[in-house]
Design an enzyme around this catalytic site. Structure first.
Site, PDB file in Angstrom:
ATOM      1  N   ASP A  29       0.831  -1.201   0.000  1.00 53.64           N
ATOM      2  CA  ASP A  29       0.000   0.000   0.000  1.00 53.64           C
ATOM      3  C   ASP A  29       0.867   1.253   0.000  1.00 53.64           C
ATOM      4  O   ASP A  29       1.959   1.273   0.563  1.00 53.64           O
ATOM      5  CB  ASP A  29      -0.895  -0.009   1.237  1.00 53.64           C
ATOM      6  CG  ASP A  29      -2.079   0.932   1.102  1.00 53.64           C
ATOM      7  OD1 ASP A  29      -2.297   1.464  -0.004  1.00 53.64           O
ATOM      8  OD2 ASP A  29      -2.779   1.149   2.102  1.00 53.64           O
ATOM      9  N   HIS A  46       3.021   3.194  -8.925  1.00 51.18           N
ATOM     10  CA  HIS A  46       2.945   1.748  -9.167  1.00 51.18           C
ATOM     11  C   HIS A  46       4.196   1.255  -9.896  1.00 51.18           C
ATOM     12  O   HIS A  46       4.681   0.149  -9.639  1.00 51.18           O
ATOM     13  CB  HIS A  46       1.691   1.417  -9.963  1.00 51.18           C
ATOM     14  CG  HIS A  46       0.420   1.703  -9.217  1.00 51.18           C
ATOM     15  ND1 HIS A  46       0.111   1.085  -8.020  1.00 51.18           N
ATOM     16  CD2 HIS A  46      -0.620   2.545  -9.494  1.00 51.18           C
ATOM     17  CE1 HIS A  46      -1.066   1.533  -7.588  1.00 51.18           C
ATOM     18  NE2 HIS A  46      -1.522   2.418  -8.464  1.00 51.18           N
ATOM     19  N   LEU A 140      12.311 -19.680  -4.275  1.00 50.74           N
ATOM     20  CA  LEU A 140      11.210 -18.911  -3.693  1.00 50.74           C
ATOM     21  C   LEU A 140       9.944 -19.050  -4.528  1.00 50.74           C
ATOM     22  O   LEU A 140       9.984 -18.934  -5.760  1.00 50.74           O
ATOM     23  CB  LEU A 140      11.613 -17.434  -3.625  1.00 50.74           C
ATOM     24  CG  LEU A 140      10.518 -16.442  -3.201  1.00 50.74           C
ATOM     25  CD1 LEU A 140      10.310 -16.501  -1.703  1.00 50.74           C
ATOM     26  CD2 LEU A 140      10.881 -15.022  -3.623  1.00 50.74           C
TER      27      LEU A 140
END
Length: 254
Positions: A29, A46, A140
């Protein structure tokens, strides 16, 4: 909720007692506010946030974190301005084009979870390509939650259970967990939210039943290794009992 069973609580995650969580979930956020502070359109926030994603992936790999789940676009984010939504969709295509091969070479396995029917065929194709290219990687596991909502996830799991022909008594916590969009990963040990807000925002509602929470005012594009250190240090101090109590040998019971 009627479909919950009375079966015992699930076993504690593999990382119980460890300083480094096995699975970290993050609500990214603050991108828009980061851009606004710099008098730029929100989409620039973004874009900056995407660079942070790459840094955090590398950081998690260095620390031995096995699973990272990122909340990229919620099912409620369609309410945002059309220009911003369009920009986010375009960033998916740019991100796959720019970073996929790098992540694949690093051994990252990519999974995308969310309702795919609402996005364009190009975006779906990009997701499919990312999953296909990295399917056999064993490093990962990066899960990107896109057009995802925790309530949607529970509903789709129930529908899938019914479609699979399960009788009411067969709909257990384990049966639903196996049908959640994140069934490829253990439940998160650590839930991080950046940007100063202190709420869940419909993210992984089922899966975070025993997660530890860390909220920070840091805006997502500014989230770095030092901020991750703060989150992991707080996590390491938590006393995770999963509903039980400590034995006398391990310390006083609460």
């Amino acid at each position: 909720m009627a479909f919950f069973s009375s079966s015992p609580a699930p076993a504690a995650p593999a990382s119980e007692g460890a300083e480094v969580p096995r699975h970290v979930a993050i609500v990214m956020d603050g991108n828009g506010r980061w851009a606004r502070k710099r008098f730029m359109p929100r989409v620039f926030g973004h874009k900056a946030g995407m660079e942070t994603v790459m840094s955090v992936i590398a950081d998690c790999q260095r620390r031995g974190i096995g699973f990272l789940t990122l909340y990229a676009f919620s099912s409620e984010n369609w309410k945002r301005p059309e220009e911003e939504v369009s920009g986010l969709m375009n960033l998916v295509l740019v991100g796959v084009s720019k970073y996929l091969m790098r992540l694949a070479e690093q051994g990252v396995r990519i999974k995308v979870m969310g309702e795919r029917s609402a996005v364009s065929p190009k975006v779906r194709e990009a997701w499919n390509e990312a999953e296909r290219v990295t399917a056999n990687n064993t490093g990962l596991t990066l899960t990107v939650a896109f057009n995802y909502g925790g309530r949607w996830d529970v509903v789709q799991a129930c529908r899938q259970a019914m479609s699979d022909g399960l009788a009411p008594e067969q709909i257990t916590e384990e049966a639903l967990s196996a049908r959640m969009a994140s069934s490829h990963a253990p439940d998160p040990d650590l839930f991080i939210r950046t940007g100063g807000e202190i709420r869940i925002s419909n993210f992984l509602l089922w899966q975070i039943a025993y997660s530890e929470f860390h909220f920070t005012d840091c805006l997502w594009p500014d989230f770095d290794a030092a901020e991750m250190d703060k989150a992991l240090t707080a996590f390491a101090r938590r006393d995770r009992r999963f509903g039980g109590v400590k034995t006398e040998a391990s310390g006083p019971a609460a």
